[in-house]
Each structure stands twice: as C-alpha cells, then as structure tokens.
Enzyme design. Structure first.
Site, short mmCIF file in Angstrom:
data_model
loop_
_atom_site.label_atom_id
_atom_site.label_comp_id
_atom_site.label_asym_id
_atom_site.label_seq_id
_atom_site.Cartn_x
_atom_site.Cartn_y
_atom_site.Cartn_z
N GLU A 79 0.83 -1.22 0.00
CA GLU A 79 0.00 0.00 0.00
C GLU A 79 0.86 1.27 0.00
O GLU A 79 0.57 2.22 -0.71
CB GLU A 79 -0.89 -0.04 1.27
CG GLU A 79 -1.91 1.06 1.37
CD GLU A 79 -3.07 0.87 0.40
OE1 GLU A 79 -3.75 1.85 0.14
OE2 GLU A 79 -3.26 -0.25 -0.12
N ASP A 80 1.92 1.25 0.81
CA ASP A 80 2.67 2.50 1.06
C ASP A 80 4.04 2.56 0.38
O ASP A 80 4.74 3.56 0.49
CB ASP A 80 2.89 2.67 2.58
CG ASP A 80 1.57 2.77 3.32
OD1 ASP A 80 0.57 3.14 2.69
OD2 ASP A 80 1.54 2.46 4.53
#
Length: 709
Positions: A79-80
């Site tokens: 996600e990051d």
C-alpha cells in the site's frame, strides 16, 4: 542493527512456539519491511516500522502461524511502498502474498460517514474473511494498534474511527470469540468518543476499587477456602468489568455509578468439566444463588464457541457477585476465540469445533450476500447476527438451535431451511399450536406446520429478528412481485399496442432489441416489470417500439380495449381498500409507481378529484369471467338487541359460502337496535346479493347495506 531495538528483541522472544527456520524467515520479513518503510514516519513522529511490528506482536501473542506473522510485518508494504505482490510471493511464498494482498484491499477501504459506502466496504471485509480468516485477524490487530496510537490524529477523525470500531470491528471480534480484543476495542473507542465520561468513570472505578478492596479479598478468600474444603484444585481471581460495559449498563438501565453493584466478576478455573459442576455446587453452598441467573454455556455453547458456567450469588452485605466457572482450555478459548485454533492445536476438540462454527457462520454470510442485492440491506441483516444475545430452542428431534433473543417461530423456520420458512403457516411450541409471531424462549421445543401453497407474508418483516429470515422473505417477495409485475406489464403493453392498431406479435425483434439497449434495461422482461410497477408508461413504450421504420405503423382506427384482470395477480394488482370493488362492480385502474395497478370502483369518492385533474393516469380495466379468488367486502347489519343474534347471523353468513374476516359493533346505545359491521369474503356481486338476501330473512335483522369508504 535492528536486533538492538528492545521492541524487536521482545517480539523475537515471543516467537518461541515456532521452529527456528520459521523465526529466521520472520527476521528476514522484518528487515524487508524496515527497508521498504525507510524514511516513513507515523503522525506521532515514530518510525513507521513500529506499527507493523506491533501488529505482528499481537499475532505472536495469539500464537498465529509464521505465514500470518510475516503477512502482519508486510501488511502495509504494498500500500505504502513500491513493493509488488509478485516480489512478496517470490521472497516469502504465495500464501503470504495472498494474505498481504487481502489486507491491502481492506486498507484501501476508507469507511465513509454515509451508510451505503460503509455497507459496501463491510461486505468486502466479510468476503475477505470468508476466503481466509487470518486476513481479518491481521486487520483487527492493525485496528487495535491504530486505536492505541491515535493521539496525533484530529479529534473528529478519532471519533469517526472509534465509532466505526464499535459498530463493526468490535462485534466481529466478539463473533470470532476474541473476548480480550473485543473488550480492548470497546474501551479504547469509548475513551475516544466520550473522553470526559471515560475519565470520570475511570476515576470512580479506581476509587471504588480502593473502597471495596477489603470486600474483594473477603470474597476471594471465601471462594478459595470453599474450593479447598471440597478438594477442588482451582485458580480463583477477581476481574473488574470493562469501562465500556459499565457505561452501557448505566445508560441502558438508567443507573448512577453507585447503583451498579456488580462491577466485579470472579473466575474459577478448574481441571475438567465434571469439576466445573462440583465447583458450582460448592459455591452455591457458600453463597445463595440468585434465581434465574444461572446459565450453562458448557452444555450449550454460545454461537462463537464460548463455554462457561455463569452464576450470580448474593455475597457479603447483599452484594451481587457474578462467577464464571470453566476449564483452562475453555478459558483460552474465551480469551482468544478463533485464534485459539492456532494457539492450542493439540489441546482439545474445541479449537476445531470453533473453526467449524465460524466456517458455518461465514457460509451463511456468503449465502446472505448472494440473495441480497443491496449493500445497505446486507449490512442491516449481518448487524443483527453480530450482536447475538441468544436463546436456545429444540427441534422435534432434539437438535439445539441458537437464535437471537426476541426471535420468533418464523426465524426458527428459516434457520431450519429456506423452503420451510417460505411455506410455514403455524407453529407448535411445546406441543401447543401458536401464532407465527410468537417469541421463543430458552428451552422451547418448536415444530413448524407448513402448507404446499403458502407464501411469505410481508407483515413478517415487522417482527422477524434474524438477518437470514429478513433476507429470505425480502428476496421471495421481490422475486414474486417482479414475476407478477412482468405479467401485468406485458398485458398493459399489449393493450396499448392493440389500441394503436398493431398486434403485439407484429413488433419486430430488432425494435425490441433497440428499445432494451436504449432504455438501459437488461431484457424484455425487465421492461415489462417496469411497466407493471409504474416505472414506465405503457403508452410511451408502445410508441418507442413503433418509432422504427421496420415496425408496423399505428393505424389509429382500433378502439382501445380494457385491461382484463382477475384480481388474483398477487402484489402486482391491488384492490383499493377505500371502495373494495368486487367482480360485477364497474372498475378503473391507476398505476402507482413501485406498487403496480391499484383497482378502484368507478364511483369511488376517493378518486373523483384525481380522475378529473389527471385522466392520463387512469386505464380502463374489467373483470375476467372467472376471478379465481374471494374478495373482501364490508357490510353493515342493523339488528334487534336480543340474545344469540350474533351467532345466528354468523351461521347465516357461513351457510352462504362466505368467510367472516372481521366483526365489530357500534358502541352500545340505549334502545332496541345495534349496528354490526362485518368484513366478509365473497366471489362477486351475485354472491354478495345472495348473502344479503339470506340475512334479510332473519327476523332480528332490521336493515342491511354494503359499506364503502
């Protein structure tokens, strides 16, 4: 080196239940996560890697398998950071990559304040849970750590996340039997939503703890001493009720803190099941039990697998004491729930049994999801199942069924099988014939009476309690309404086409295909359904069908025929309650959006104004020669006030081949006469005339008339 980080050393030490090569892989995953998150910080200013480490620590506490712990360490990298699913799969295996992907998809869910978006996201979460339960266990641990470290987050966002936790995440933790996590999520969320109340209540609880320490010690010593006298090996400890549960009790029962006496509970942990019952007997000899406050969750476990004996005793100074008696494995199950399947694989059958129960619940969610088109409706159904305050009832063969408190015989019927629910007409509860709306109580034996041609009644929705029953009833009614509305819509369109001088069979297929495509419908049947439900006008659809050079053009010379109805088309055709027309009465119909065709008598006073102001809304309808059903009609009978007159009238109505649906009378007035009001069922006007003639022959009958309005 990361190895020097004290938090990481504590985490590694907690993995002693895993094999050395698995611990090595977890070390590698930690380094991979730390490098991927390098330079990233949380709102509090801490390095970002502290968060996945804390989530993995929670899973290690539950003794989850190595794959789940690795996935927890990596749950934010997709996600990051730039890390891909393929890279995780290559380094740590496909199973870990699937878990990380599942959690990442849930992380993309940002719950909105409006219900529809929240409901759709909730549906996604439960589907992920059905695929692999570990995805949601990681998500729950992730949510707990986020709640614990929200000091730097804006107050309004804190409250929103906390409310969402109370509404969704905490009930899921409870349903999975994660009791300790459930309490933590509730207490932290409460502190974020009502910080001042939590502060005041916390102070009051600490003060009470000091004031009641002597009493607590006395009760603990009493229980331990009694166990020794009975030669029972037992661990005994007191526990404070959670802050949120005390707050809920104060709100629900409108009590002040000083009135909540049972803020302490006691647990007695023994070696096996027979000793649980011995300990119960010993405690009942020590302190008097409160009648009706004993629950045996060992013989009949809760839906999430929880087992214990619960009893409430009157302790010193009249203080009520709640005591739970359980074995060590039951205690682990109560604290860790479904995670105890991984935690104590070799302990008892309970872990596998809980997996089976959880799997069954998840399967029922998948079934609910398939029959519910609307996310908000699905959310509403499932929320019922997430707050189970259960009653236990028996089938005629002795099988135990768990249902939410307040569940009715209809809920029971649907929990047995969808077809039994759809066809139920009555219930025998403890061998007595009872109405379907009867609420069930613990220990009831329930037998459902079915009929081949029975159908669900829309009124059931007002009293069923389970999401399954509500969903199945709605699904059946929608399907039935659509089928009936499609047939009605086809008749209306055929009537409109014939009025334009075109036979329905003459309309080419290409005209239909063009209309379906341009209107955004999926099929001809959907167009018919929309006409029957009043969402489209038959006149407009007919003209659009004929607005094609290949279609036969309207001649305009054929008189418009009336729509023929039997009145037995179910929900698609409704008889207006204001005038209650019956076959033989001249009738007219109006299409009401979403409700279908409403049939009134020509002279109905209710519609007079609407007919003159908007004549296009009305269509000519006529009765079919055979209506195929009975119709309700109201009659007023003025009779002499003599004994037995009501019975004689009821007999005359029955002998005329009519059913009495309702009876009432005017308030008694001084005099010789009384007006009786009957709702009777007749086939048509001829049948009604025959009934009224037979009533006029009774010497007590003074006057008789049909009532309208």
């Amino acid at each position: 080196m990361a190895e020097e980080d004290p938090a990481f050393r504590v985490f590694i030490d907690s993995l002693n239940y895993l094999k050395p090569d698995e611990i090595g892989l977890i070390r590698e995953a930690y380094h991979f996560s730390r490098i991927a998150h390098r330079g990233q910080t949380r709102l509090s200013g801490e390095p970002y890697v502290t968060h996945p480490l804390a989530v993995a620590g929670a899973l290690a506490e539950w003794h989850m398998d190595a794959q789940a712990v690795i996935a927890a360490l990596l749950h934010d990298v997709m996600e990051d950071t730039e890390v891909s699913k393929a890279e995780i799969s290559t380094r740590f295996g496909k199973a870990v990559a699937e878990l990380v992907d599942g959690v990442s998809k849930l992380d993309k869910i940002e719950f909105q304040s409006y219900q529809e978006a929240q409901a759709e996201n909730f549906r996604k979460m439960l589907m992920a849970m059905a695929r692999d339960l570990r995805v949601v266990l990681i998500k729950l641990a992730d949510r707990l750590h986020n709640l614990q470290t929200m000091c730097a987050v804006r107050p309004d966002k804190r409250r929103r996340i906390a409310r969402e936790t109370l509404e969704i995440y905490a009930p899921i933790a409870n349903r999975l039997g994660l009791n300790k996590l459930f309490r933590e999520l509730q207490d932290i969320s409460f502190a974020h939503i009502h910080p001042q109340r939590a502060l005041v209540l916390g102070k009051a609880l600490r003060a009470a703890r000091g004031n009641r320490r002597e009493l607590l010690t006395r009760i603990l010593d009493g229980i331990r001493g009694r166990a020794r006298e009975a030669n029972i090996e037992a661990q005994v400890f007191g526990r404070e009720k959670s802050l949120y549960s005390i707050y809920r009790k104060m709100v629900d029962k409108r009590l002040s803190f000083s009135q909540v006496l049972d803020i302490y509970g006691f647990r007695v942990i023994v070696k096996d099941v027979p000793t649980c019952y011995l300990a119960l007997g010993a405690l009942h000899a020590l302190y008097k039990p409160v009648p009706g406050k004993f629950k045996d969750y060992i013989a009949i476990p809760k839906g999430n697998g929880y087992q214990s004996l619960h009893t409430t005793l009157i302790g010193p100074h009249g203080t009520p004491i709640e005591v739970q008696i359980r074995t060590q494995s039951m205690h682990h199950l109560a604290q860790e729930g479904v995670a105890s399947h991984w935690l104590y694989k070799d302990s008892e059958q309970s872990g596998a049994d809980l997996q089976m129960r959880t799997h069954k619940w998840l399967q029922s969610l998948l079934e609910l999801q398939s029959t519910t088109g609307d996310s908000a409706e699905f959310f509403e159904h499932v929320k019922v199942d997430l707050f189970p305050d259960e009653v236990y009832v028996f089938t005629p063969k002795g099988k135990i069924m768990a249902l939410p408190r307040g569940a009715t015989a209809v809920d029971f019927a649907y929990s047995v099988h969808t077809d039994i629910g759809n066809r139920c007409v009555a219930a025998r509860i403890n061998y007595e014939l009872m109405p379907l709306r009867t609420e069930l109580t613990n220990g009831d034996q329930v037998e459902i009476v079915t009929a081949a041609h029975a159908n669900p009644n829309p009124a059931w929705l007002s009293y069923v309690k389970t999401g399954r029953a509500r969903s199945k009833i709605r699904h059946f009614l929608k399907t039935m309404q659509h089928e009936e509305s499609a047939a009605l819509g086809e008749s209306m369109l055929d009537q409109e086409l014939r009025g334009l001088g075109v036979a329905p069979a003459e309309v080419p297929v290409v005209s239909w295909e063009r209309l379906v495509r341009e209107s955004g419908s999926r099929s001809m049947k959907e167009v018919y359904t929309d006409i029957g439900l009043g969402r489209r006008l038959a006149a407009v659809v007919a003209r659009r069908l004929l607005a094609n050079e290949e279609s036969p053009q309207p001649t305009g010379g054929v008189p418009r025929a009336s729509l023929v109805i039997r009145g037995a088309q179910g929900m698609a055709v409704q008889i207006a309650p204001c005038c209650q027309p019956i076959p033989g009465d001249p009738i007219i119909g109006s299409i009401r959006k979403g409700q279908g065709l409403i049939v009134h008598s020509h002279d109905c006073p209710t519609i007079r104004k609407s007919r003159s102001s908007d004549p296009k809304k009305w269509i000519d309808v006529e009765w079919a020669p055979e209506a195929g059903r009975l119709f309700e009609v109201r009659i007023r009978v003025t009779v002499e006030n003599v004994r037995g007159v009501l019975g004689r009238i009821a007999t005359a109505i029955s002998e005329s081949g009519s059913n009495i649906e309702g009876v009432g009378m005017d308030e008694k007035t001084p005099g010789l006469y009384t007006a009786l009001h009957f709702t009777v069922q007749v086939a048509d006007r001829v049948h009604l005339a025959r009934l009224m003639r037979s009533l006029r022959r009774l010497q007590e009958v003074v006057r008789i008339a049909r009532e309208r309005g």
